[in-house]
Design a protein around this motif. Structure first.
Motif, PDB file in Angstrom:
ATOM      1  N   LEU A 126       0.827  -1.198   0.000  1.00 24.79           N
ATOM      2  CA  LEU A 126       0.000   0.000   0.000  1.00 24.79           C
ATOM      3  C   LEU A 126       0.865   1.253   0.000  1.00 24.79           C
ATOM      4  N   GLY A 127       1.961   1.209   0.773  1.00 20.78           N
ATOM      5  CA  GLY A 127       2.839   2.372   0.814  1.00 20.78           C
ATOM      6  C   GLY A 127       3.560   2.592  -0.508  1.00 20.78           C
ATOM      7  N   ALA A 128       3.735   1.509  -1.286  1.00 19.67           N
ATOM      8  CA  ALA A 128       4.565   1.620  -2.473  1.00 19.67           C
ATOM      9  C   ALA A 128       3.787   1.921  -3.748  1.00 19.67           C
ATOM     10  N   SER A 129       2.444   1.805  -3.705  1.00 20.44           N
ATOM     11  CA  SER A 129       1.735   1.891  -4.979  1.00 20.44           C
ATOM     12  C   SER A 129       1.647   3.334  -5.456  1.00 20.44           C
ATOM     13  N   ASN A 130       1.737   3.486  -6.766  1.00 19.68           N
ATOM     14  CA  ASN A 130       1.715   4.820  -7.367  1.00 19.68           C
ATOM     15  C   ASN A 130       0.516   4.932  -8.294  1.00 19.68           C
ATOM     16  N   ASP A 131      -0.532   4.210  -7.969  1.00 20.02           N
ATOM     17  CA  ASP A 131      -1.651   4.088  -8.884  1.00 20.02           C
ATOM     18  C   ASP A 131      -2.874   3.957  -7.994  1.00 20.02           C
ATOM     19  N   LEU A 132      -3.888   4.766  -8.233  1.00 19.80           N
ATOM     20  CA  LEU A 132      -5.038   4.779  -7.325  1.00 19.80           C
ATOM     21  C   LEU A 132      -5.681   3.417  -7.182  1.00 19.80           C
ATOM     22  N   PHE A 133      -5.825   2.709  -8.309  1.00 20.80           N
ATOM     23  CA  PHE A 133      -6.527   1.437  -8.248  1.00 20.80           C
ATOM     24  C   PHE A 133      -5.719   0.400  -7.482  1.00 20.80           C
ATOM     25  N   ASN A 134      -4.370   0.434  -7.698  1.00 13.10           N
ATOM     26  CA  ASN A 134      -3.505  -0.470  -6.931  1.00 13.10           C
ATOM     27  C   ASN A 134      -3.559  -0.180  -5.455  1.00 13.10           C
ATOM     28  N   LEU A 135      -3.608   1.111  -5.139  1.00 14.64           N
ATOM     29  CA  LEU A 135      -3.723   1.527  -3.744  1.00 14.64           C
ATOM     30  C   LEU A 135      -4.939   0.850  -3.126  1.00 14.64           C
ATOM     31  N   TRP A 136      -6.056   0.875  -3.859  1.00 14.48           N
ATOM     32  CA  TRP A 136      -7.280   0.266  -3.349  1.00 14.48           C
ATOM     33  C   TRP A 136      -7.131  -1.245  -3.201  1.00 14.48           C
ATOM     34  N   LEU A 137      -6.432  -1.871  -4.190  1.00 13.68           N
ATOM     35  CA  LEU A 137      -6.267  -3.327  -4.138  1.00 13.68           C
ATOM     36  C   LEU A 137      -5.496  -3.753  -2.887  1.00 13.68           C
ATOM     37  N   TRP A 138      -4.365  -3.071  -2.635  1.00 15.55           N
ATOM     38  CA  TRP A 138      -3.583  -3.396  -1.437  1.00 15.55           C
ATOM     39  C   TRP A 138      -4.408  -3.137  -0.192  1.00 15.55           C
ATOM     40  N   PHE A 139      -5.128  -2.034  -0.227  1.00 11.61           N
ATOM     41  CA  PHE A 139      -5.955  -1.645   0.915  1.00 11.61           C
ATOM     42  C   PHE A 139      -6.986  -2.737   1.217  1.00 11.61           C
ATOM     43  N   GLU A 140      -7.576  -3.291   0.156  1.00  9.86           N
ATOM     44  CA  GLU A 140      -8.610  -4.301   0.317  1.00  9.86           C
ATOM     45  C   GLU A 140      -7.998  -5.620   0.787  1.00  9.86           C
ATOM     46  N   LEU A 141      -6.785  -5.917   0.288  1.00 11.37           N
ATOM     47  CA  LEU A 141      -6.092  -7.129   0.749  1.00 11.37           C
ATOM     48  C   LEU A 141      -5.823  -7.040   2.249  1.00 11.37           C
ATOM     49  N   GLY A 163     -16.402  -8.666  14.286  1.00  9.83           N
ATOM     50  CA  GLY A 163     -16.053  -8.960  12.908  1.00  9.83           C
ATOM     51  C   GLY A 163     -17.106  -8.482  11.936  1.00  9.83           C
ATOM     52  N   VAL A 164     -18.381  -8.719  12.259  1.00 14.90           N
ATOM     53  CA  VAL A 164     -19.461  -8.313  11.357  1.00 14.90           C
ATOM     54  C   VAL A 164     -19.514  -6.794  11.232  1.00 14.90           C
ATOM     55  N   LYS A 165     -19.446  -6.095  12.364  1.00 16.07           N
ATOM     56  CA  LYS A 165     -19.491  -4.626  12.319  1.00 16.07           C
ATOM     57  C   LYS A 165     -18.350  -4.068  11.478  1.00 16.07           C
ATOM     58  N   TYR A 166     -17.158  -4.606  11.746  1.00 13.61           N
ATOM     59  CA  TYR A 166     -15.966  -4.138  11.046  1.00 13.61           C
ATOM     60  C   TYR A 166     -16.108  -4.380   9.551  1.00 13.61           C
ATOM     61  N   LEU A 167     -16.562  -5.588   9.186  1.00 17.47           N
ATOM     62  CA  LEU A 167     -16.645  -5.938   7.770  1.00 17.47           C
ATOM     63  C   LEU A 167     -17.646  -5.056   7.045  1.00 17.47           C
ATOM     64  N   VAL A 168     -18.851  -4.883   7.622  1.00 15.92           N
ATOM     65  CA  VAL A 168     -19.882  -4.123   6.907  1.00 15.92           C
ATOM     66  C   VAL A 168     -19.439  -2.670   6.730  1.00 15.92           C
ATOM     67  N   GLN A 169     -18.903  -2.061   7.809  1.00 15.38           N
ATOM     68  CA  GLN A 169     -18.496  -0.658   7.686  1.00 15.38           C
ATOM     69  C   GLN A 169     -17.349  -0.497   6.699  1.00 15.38           C
ATOM     70  N   GLY A 173     -17.207   1.559   3.116  1.00 17.73           N
ATOM     71  CA  GLY A 173     -16.148   2.535   2.878  1.00 17.73           C
ATOM     72  C   GLY A 173     -15.406   2.250   1.592  1.00 17.73           C
ATOM     73  N   SER A 174     -15.105   0.974   1.343  1.00 18.02           N
ATOM     74  CA  SER A 174     -14.295   0.677   0.164  1.00 18.02           C
ATOM     75  C   SER A 174     -15.104   0.879  -1.120  1.00 18.02           C
ATOM     76  N   VAL A 175     -16.448   0.713  -1.029  1.00 24.92           N
ATOM     77  CA  VAL A 175     -17.267   1.015  -2.215  1.00 24.92           C
ATOM     78  C   VAL A 175     -17.198   2.513  -2.526  1.00 24.92           C
ATOM     79  N   LEU A 176     -17.218   3.353  -1.469  1.00 23.16           N
ATOM     80  CA  LEU A 176     -17.136   4.799  -1.696  1.00 23.16           C
ATOM     81  C   LEU A 176     -15.788   5.175  -2.314  1.00 23.16           C
ATOM     82  N   LEU A 213     -15.258  11.804  -0.996  1.00 24.84           N
ATOM     83  CA  LEU A 213     -15.479  10.354  -0.956  1.00 24.84           C
ATOM     84  C   LEU A 213     -14.229   9.631  -0.451  1.00 24.84           C
ATOM     85  N   PHE A 214     -13.034  10.116  -0.852  1.00 24.93           N
ATOM     86  CA  PHE A 214     -11.795   9.502  -0.359  1.00 24.93           C
ATOM     87  C   PHE A 214     -11.698   9.663   1.157  1.00 24.93           C
TER      88      PHE A 214
END
Lengths: 501, 103
Positions: A126-141, A163-169, A173-176, A213-214
């Motif tokens: 996540l710290g190394a990505s230079n691309d918005l979409f990659n940033l999101w991918l690492w973030f989601e991983l 776990g449920v609360k964390y996952l839903v919120q 967030g990641s959809v936004l 949104l970010f």
């Protein structure tokens, strides 16, 4: 080994190591042994990564940062990446050393270390990505591996609920974030962070919407105040090692991701800075007030994380709004010291929790009454917990004082009404926070031993050792804070001078 | 592509995301909440395809959408696994039962 190879090694090692540790533990389990191998493989991989990071630090080409193209994925390794990777690897190794004994009785023991490695690898990426979409991918991983780690005790109601609360919120967030990425791509026509900055050079409606949104999307992970409600549950219910990682690096990784996205929308940098200053004030006040009324120690520490993120936001906000490298470097320094202090606090509480509760095969939470007089039977764990708490409260000569001081200096040298007012507010909040840190220290040392402490089991040395290492780090940084200056300053300058090749 | 087409797709995107958020907020069943999350992501997929079309790089927009599908499936699997655990442990899928930690 040159700088480019070092960066690739850092990204690849944890991700390759994660399945390896799992396989190793499964093989040992199948032969009827105890799954201890995974822990040591994880530790070796993390220490090796730290060594590679040191090689990178000593290489001559590092100053300009490393620009890499792996396939069509562009990576940029700059000061912020180094700071995030260093913090994560350091805390990760300590947590790995700590967690083996803590989890020895758990059924899902073999899944813990692979997930931990996956999470660490994702944060480094996540710290190394230079691309918005990659940033999101690492973030989601990172998010997916932490979902599983938060709900680690599948038989516990609290663990599932958190776990449920964390996952839903997080998922909302990641959809936004995705919407913001699609919007940015529509109007900028590129996803490269530096390219977006060049294309979005004037203030326009899409830029405002994408930025907001970010802030909301990444803010869920970074625990900005109205969006923090998952945090106390998740941090309190996760295994203590994971609580340390969540508080120490995961919310900060959310913050770093937000910074990357916002600096790409750099035309409104001043406005984002002021917005972050506002959230900083809100986080400090709300986190402290909520922490004051908690009885469970891990929940208290979780709310104190909300408050501590406020200090980072204040430093970063002043830095962005008034182009103050000192404040920004202070925010980065606080990110690092907070990882050490909050990590140590959660680990020390985890050690007490292990001795008093978990070694009796129970899962009840530890309250402030339970740790009364713990210093008599567990002197080292209590000492390290006291160091961590007083450091978080900002007492000199501990690391937390130094990082808060640098934020205050940065805020005052900006010399605007807003920044000075915010810094006074931050100072007052620091005093307020002692209102819940100090009573715990008092209870540890000056109260009669509670029933739980009298019935507690002895602590193994392997759990004490990591606590001592981090406590030593906090003391050393308190006396010689300039040790971290090169990394902090580089991180600050790579945020402010963003996108300049 | 016509300007009007773009506006229609944009409205559908916003509609899907809105429906998803509404479902997450009012549903009293974890499975329905997960379906709500899925509906939101479907809106985002459309947004990526639209973004690719508008910025003139159709291929990139579609490949991003495909990646999102993969990641989203993983999240859905984890969410459903948690829902199964919740049903076994709590005996219900009602999120209002998940309030033991509140104080």
């Amino acid at each position: 080994m040159d700088a480019n190879m070092a960066v690739i090694g850092l990204l690849a090692l944890p991700l390759v190591g994660a399945p390896l540790t799992y396989l190793a533990d499964r093989l040992v389990l199948r032969r009827g042994g105890k799954p201890r191998l995974g822990q040591w493989i994880t530790l070796v991989i993390l220490l090796l990564s730290l060594y590679i990071l040191a090689i990178f630090w000593r290489s001559e080409t590092r100053r300009e940062g490393v620009w890499l193209l792996v396939g069509s994925i562009s990576l940029h390794w700059d000061g912020l990446s180094v700071l995030l990777a260093f913090t994560t690897l350091l805390l990760g190794s300590v947590v790995t050393l700590f967690s083996g004994t803590y989890l020895a009785g758990e059924k899902a023991h073999d899944k813990y270390f692979p997930l931990l490695l996956l999470m660490i690898g994702a944060i480094i990426g996540l710290g190394a990505s230079n691309d918005l979409f990659n940033l999101w991918l690492w973030f989601e991983l990172m998010a997916v591996s932490t979902y599983l780690l938060v709900a680690f005790y599948p038989q516990e109601k609290g663990s599932l609920e958190a776990g449920v609360k964390y996952l839903v919120q997080s998922a909302v967030g990641s959809v936004l974030i995705l919407l913001a990425i699609a919007l940015t791509y529509t109007f900028a026509g590129t996803l490269q962070l530096d390219g977006i900055r060049a294309r979005f050079s004037d203030l326009s409606a899409p830029l405002w919407v994408a930025g907001c949104l970010f802030i909301i999307g990444f803010g869920v992970k970074a625990a900005l105040v109205p969006l923090h409600t998952w945090l106390p549950d998740a941090h309190a219910q996760a295994p203590s090692g994971i609580s340390a990682m969540l508080s120490g690096v995961v919310i900060e990784a959310g913050l770093v991701a937000m910074l990357r996205a916002l600096t790409a929308l750099g035309a409104a940098e001043t406005h984002w800075g002021i917005l972050l200053m506002g959230f900083g004030a809100l986080n400090m006040l709300f986190g402290n007030l909520m922490a004051l009324r908690q009885h469970q120690i891990k929940r208290l520490l979780a709310f104190s994380s909300v408050a501590q993120v406020g200090y980072m936001l204040a430093g970063i906000g002043v830095g962005l709004a008034y182009q103050q490298p000192i404040a920004l470097a202070g925010g980065m320094f606080h990110l690092f010291t907070h990882a050490l202090m909050k990590g140590l606090a959660f680990l020390a509480v985890g050690a007490l929790l292990y001795a008093l509760v978990i070694s009796h095969h129970q899962h009840t939470p530890l309250t402030v009454e339970d740790v009364c007089g713990a210093a008599q039977r567990y002197p080292l764990a209590s000492l390290t917990l006291a160091i961590a708490l007083l450091g978080l409260g900002g007492l000199p000569p501990l690391a937390g004082f130094m990082s808060k001081w640098q934020i205050l200096v940065g805020g005052f040298s900006a010399q605007t009404n807003a920044s000075v007012a915010l810094m006074i507010f931050a100072g007052l909040n620091s005093v307020l926070s002692l209102g819940y840190y100090a009573p715990i220290v008092n209870r540890l040392y000056r109260h009669q031993a509670s029933e739980a402490v009298l019935k507690g089991n002895p602590l193994p040395l392997v759990m004490i050792l990591p606590l001592l290492i981090v406590a030593l780090g906090i003391l050393v940084l308190g006396f010689v804070p300039s040790l971290m200056n090169p990394i902090n300053d580089w991180a600050a300058s790579s945020i402010l001078g963003f996108g300049i090749r | 592509m016509d300007y009007l087409d773009g506006v229609i797709v944009l409205l559908v995107v916003l509609g899907l995301v809105g429906i998803g958020i509404y479902a997450i907020m009012v549903s009293r069943n974890l499975i329905k909440i997960i379906i709500g999350m899925q509906v939101m992501v479907k809106g985002v997929l459309l947004a990526f395809v639209l973004a690719g079309r508008v910025s003139g790089n159709m291929g990139l927009g579609q490949s991003l959408a495909l990646t999102v599908i993969v990641v989203d499936t993983i999240v859905a699997v984890v969410a459903l696994a948690l829902a199964v655990r919740v049903r076994r442990r709590f005996g219900t899928l009602d999120p209002r039962a998940l309030t033991t930690l509140r104080r």
